[in-house]
Design an enzyme around this catalytic site. Structure first.
Site, PDB file in Angstrom:
ATOM      1  N   ASP A 145       0.841  -1.201   0.000  1.00 45.86           N
ATOM      2  CA  ASP A 145       0.000   0.000   0.000  1.00 45.86           C
ATOM      3  C   ASP A 145       0.878   1.253   0.000  1.00 45.86           C
ATOM      4  O   ASP A 145       0.369   2.378  -0.029  1.00 45.86           O
ATOM      5  CB  ASP A 145      -1.012  -0.007   1.157  1.00 45.86           C
ATOM      6  CG  ASP A 145      -0.359  -0.091   2.515  1.00 45.86           C
ATOM      7  OD1 ASP A 145       0.878  -0.197   2.584  1.00 45.86           O
ATOM      8  OD2 ASP A 145      -1.098  -0.038   3.525  1.00 45.86           O
ATOM      9  N   GLU A 152       9.001  -4.034  10.653  1.00 44.25           N
ATOM     10  CA  GLU A 152       9.447  -2.752  10.093  1.00 44.25           C
ATOM     11  C   GLU A 152      10.006  -1.849  11.187  1.00 44.25           C
ATOM     12  O   GLU A 152       9.345  -1.610  12.220  1.00 44.25           O
ATOM     13  CB  GLU A 152       8.267  -2.067   9.373  1.00 44.25           C
ATOM     14  CG  GLU A 152       8.659  -0.721   8.770  1.00 44.25           C
ATOM     15  CD  GLU A 152       7.667  -0.190   7.742  1.00 44.25           C
ATOM     16  OE1 GLU A 152       6.714  -0.898   7.383  1.00 44.25           O
ATOM     17  OE2 GLU A 152       7.879   0.960   7.297  1.00 44.25           O
ATOM     18  N   GLU A 175      -1.600  -5.413   8.641  1.00 42.70           N
ATOM     19  CA  GLU A 175      -0.803  -4.854   9.734  1.00 42.70           C
ATOM     20  C   GLU A 175      -1.469  -5.113  11.080  1.00 42.70           C
ATOM     21  O   GLU A 175      -2.693  -4.996  11.200  1.00 42.70           O
ATOM     22  CB  GLU A 175      -0.642  -3.341   9.525  1.00 42.70           C
ATOM     23  CG  GLU A 175       0.116  -2.987   8.256  1.00 42.70           C
ATOM     24  CD  GLU A 175       0.296  -1.479   8.064  1.00 42.70           C
ATOM     25  OE1 GLU A 175      -0.086  -0.697   8.957  1.00 42.70           O
ATOM     26  OE2 GLU A 175       0.824  -1.101   7.004  1.00 42.70           O
TER      27      GLU A 175
HETATM   28  O1  KIV Z   1       3.542  -1.084   1.655  1.00 39.83           O
HETATM   29  C1  KIV Z   1       4.720  -1.459   1.689  1.00 39.83           C
HETATM   30  O2  KIV Z   1       5.522  -1.181   0.795  1.00 39.83           O
HETATM   31  C2  KIV Z   1       5.151  -2.241   2.844  1.00 39.83           C
HETATM   32  C3  KIV Z   1       6.620  -2.474   3.001  1.00 39.83           C
HETATM   33  C4  KIV Z   1       7.273  -1.264   3.515  1.00 39.83           C
HETATM   34  C5  KIV Z   1       6.896  -3.666   3.835  1.00 39.83           C
HETATM   35  O3  KIV Z   1       4.349  -2.643   3.634  1.00 39.83           O
END
Ligand code: KIV
Length: 292
Positions: free
Chosen positions: A72, A210, A143
């Site tokens: 996203d 992250e 998430e």
């Molecule tokens: O949306 C994204 O690019 C991510 C990465 C930073 C893991 O979730």
């Protein structure tokens, strides 16, 4: 190499050894969640990058990336929003379907966007089913820990693989208030470890960590059987992920410590465009050979 008749062409032991030491990710036709598990068991690092369109996904796949994340982060790097919150499920499906059309080998994971899975497990399942049906992707990512377990369980009940994401979770940016490193304090680190174990028990096939301290990421990686992919989480996780636009230097304004830039595409593209403009203005383009 003809392995049915190895002695005719070379020493048999060498042939066998060559096959035994062939890395799993090189010897498979298609990367699956099972292959990622085997890679963790063998200590082979998993390489993951984001992609949001057909042409780039084709390059990544031919370069033999293991996992493509239709993140996203498209909300930032493709659409120009400040956060990942505005991107819609329809937007994500458009990006993911374009990526999947290009990919023959990599595992394609798609982010469930903000507001499509939190607090409502039936909506989480409906969103995931749309992604799987309309894009042909192989898994979804979401998430959070304890607070999204019910959603994860329901998605898994439909046979859809789920990747977790802990630490800095950008969809919760307005709760955190900042993009600084997460889980530096003991209490938050303890909760992150609990969430990671819970995601594994619930059935996630992998987890992204992250922007957390490297030592905590190493601890989590060591205590889970499923692969742990880090971004800003040090070198001891089972794999790494970066946002493609950041690592290629297309984005310039984003420069966290964990980011290694492999190119300065911003400058290269700008230079190429300036050359084109100059050629058009000077009537150097098109020349005799570039016309019918
Ligand atoms: O949306 C994204 O690019 C991510 C990465 C930073 C893991 O979730």
């Amino acid at each position: 190499m003809n392995i049915d008749h190895p002695i005719q062409i070379c020493n048999f032991d060498i042939v066998i050894n060559t096959y035994l030491i062939m890395p799993i990710h090189k010897s498979v036709k298609r990367i699956t969640t099972h292959v990622l598990n085997e890679m963790k068991l063998k200590g082979e690092k998993i390489a993951m990058l984001t992609a949001y369109d057909y042409s780039i996904a084709k390059i990544l796949d031919e370069a033999e990336i293991d996992v493509i994340l239709v993140g996203d982060s498209a909300s930032n790097v493709m659409a120009g929003f400040d956060t990942t919150l505005p991107i819609t499920l329809d937007n994500m499906i458009y990006h993911a379907a374009s990526v999947v059309r290009a990919v023959k080998r990599a595992l394609v994971v798609v982010d469930l966007p903000f507001g499509t899975y939190q607090g409502n497990s039936k909506e989480a399942l409906a969103s995931s089913i749309r992604i799987m049906k309309e894009t042909g992707a192989h898994a979804v990512k979401l998430e959070g820990g304890l607070q999204v377990v019910e959603s994860i369980e329901r998605i898994l009940s439909a046979g859809i693989p789920v990747m977790g994401h802990l630490g800095l979770t950008p969809q919760a940016i307005h709760k955190f208030g900042t993009y600084v490193v997460r889980a530096r304090e003991e209490e938050e680190a303890r909760r992150l470890m609990e969430d990671a174990r819970l995601l594994e028990q619930t059935g996630c096939f992998a987890i992204v960590l992250e922007k957390i301290p490297a030592r905590l990421a190493e601890e989590v990686t060591g205590s889970l059987k499923i692969p742990v992919i880090g971004i800003g989480a040090g070198g001891k996780t089972d794999g790494q992920v970066l946002v493609l636009h950041d690592m290629l230097g297309i984005t310039q304004e984003f420069s966290p410590r964990f980011l290694r830039r492999y190119h300065n595409l911003y400058a290269e593209i700008k230079g190429a465009v300036q050359s084109y403009i100059a050629d058009v203005r000077s009537q150097d383009f098109p020349n005799e050979k570039e016309q019918y």
